[in-house]
Scaffold this motif. Structure first.
Motif, short mmCIF file in Angstrom:
data_model
loop_
_atom_site.label_atom_id
_atom_site.label_comp_id
_atom_site.label_asym_id
_atom_site.label_seq_id
_atom_site.Cartn_x
_atom_site.Cartn_y
_atom_site.Cartn_z
N PHE A 185 15.63 -14.27 25.67
CA PHE A 185 16.96 -13.68 25.80
C PHE A 185 18.07 -14.74 25.87
N PRO A 187 22.29 -14.23 25.55
CA PRO A 187 23.39 -13.30 25.28
C PRO A 187 24.32 -13.77 24.16
N SER A 198 14.24 -9.46 24.43
CA SER A 198 15.00 -8.53 25.25
C SER A 198 14.98 -8.99 26.71
N PRO A 199 16.03 -8.69 27.47
CA PRO A 199 16.05 -9.08 28.89
C PRO A 199 14.87 -8.52 29.66
N LYS A 203 11.35 -9.94 32.61
CA LYS A 203 11.16 -9.17 33.84
C LYS A 203 9.73 -8.65 33.91
#
Length: 239
Positions: A185, A187, A198-199, A203
């Motif tokens: 990721f 931005p 993807s963020p 996670k």
């Protein structure tokens, strides 16, 4: 150079994602660890083989490994056949590791399961004296079979056979992962979003580590599977 641990991975960044904490921990304990990537990741949507090479070198420095090499196999299309096995046998005999860590036995990406089988089969075949290979200088290599082969767990949820406590090494693992700037990721990136960029992906990686760690009563863990029985010298070896 003889290594204690050799990590064989289909792509640059597989090792960081799957066993980066384990690598950093064993380096800190004084073990000699090396990485060999099978492909340059040239089919990846983001970045280029050239940027991946720079990122892989940066990640290797963060982890503190002794060596990182790339076999240049064809991303997406390498096979577990004799030609490819001989290439992997050469690096196994070159580094003579006691422990080999490699890709998940199956996963979302087709190369990961193939990489697991290629690494596992090559580790066995490397111990057969009648298979002849030579090093970079053309010198005949001695047969060598690692003592154990373990498969780290990737994006597919697989029940681990054992978990390594990587508490205290999570930040190093994440720093090594983020060294692959084109892949995860950002931005400010104008490249297409992918499954791993993807963020939510990082996670998921952390939630997996927290879950495995929680199972041990520690902060973070990395899970592995094995194709052989595990043994311990005494019950106090267990966490």
């Amino acid at each position: 150079m003889k290594l204690d641990i050799l990590v064989l991975s289909a792509h640059p960044d597989d090792a960081e994602l799957g066993c980066g904490g384990t690598i950093a921990k064993h380096v800190s304990l004084g073990h000699k660890v090396g990485l060999v990537d099978f492909t340059r990741g040239e089919l990846g949507t983001r970045g280029t083989p050239e940027t991946r090479a720079v990122e892989a070198a940066n990640a290797a420095k963060i982890l503190g490994v002794k060596v990182r090499e790339n076999l240049g196999l064809k991303d997406g299309f390498f096979r577990n056949d004799s030609d490819h096995q001989l290439k992997v046998i050469q690096v196994i005999r070159k580094f003579k590791p006691d422990v080999v860590l490699c890709n998940a036995i199956y996963d979302r990406h087709v190369d990961h399961g193939k990489g697991a089988s290629l690494a596992y089969d090559a580790c066995f075949l490397s111990g057969l004296v009648k298979i002849e290979t030579t090093d970079e200088q053309g010198k005949k290599q001695d047969a060598w079979r690692p003592k154990v082969v373990y498969h780290y767990i990737q994006s597919q949820l697989i029940e681990p056979d054992f978990i390594v406590d990587i508490s205290g090494y999570w930040d190093t693992k994440i720093e090594a992962i983020k060294a692959f700037k084109t892949q995860f990721f950002d931005p400010n990136s104008e490249e297409p979003e992918t499954y791993i960029s993807s963020p939510a992906f990082l996670k998921m990686v952390e939630s997996r580590a927290l879950e495995f760690g929680h199972a041990l009563g520690v902060k973070h863990g990395e899970g592995y599977t094995t194709r052989r029985y595990l043994g311990v010298d005494n019950l106090f070896d267990l966490v």
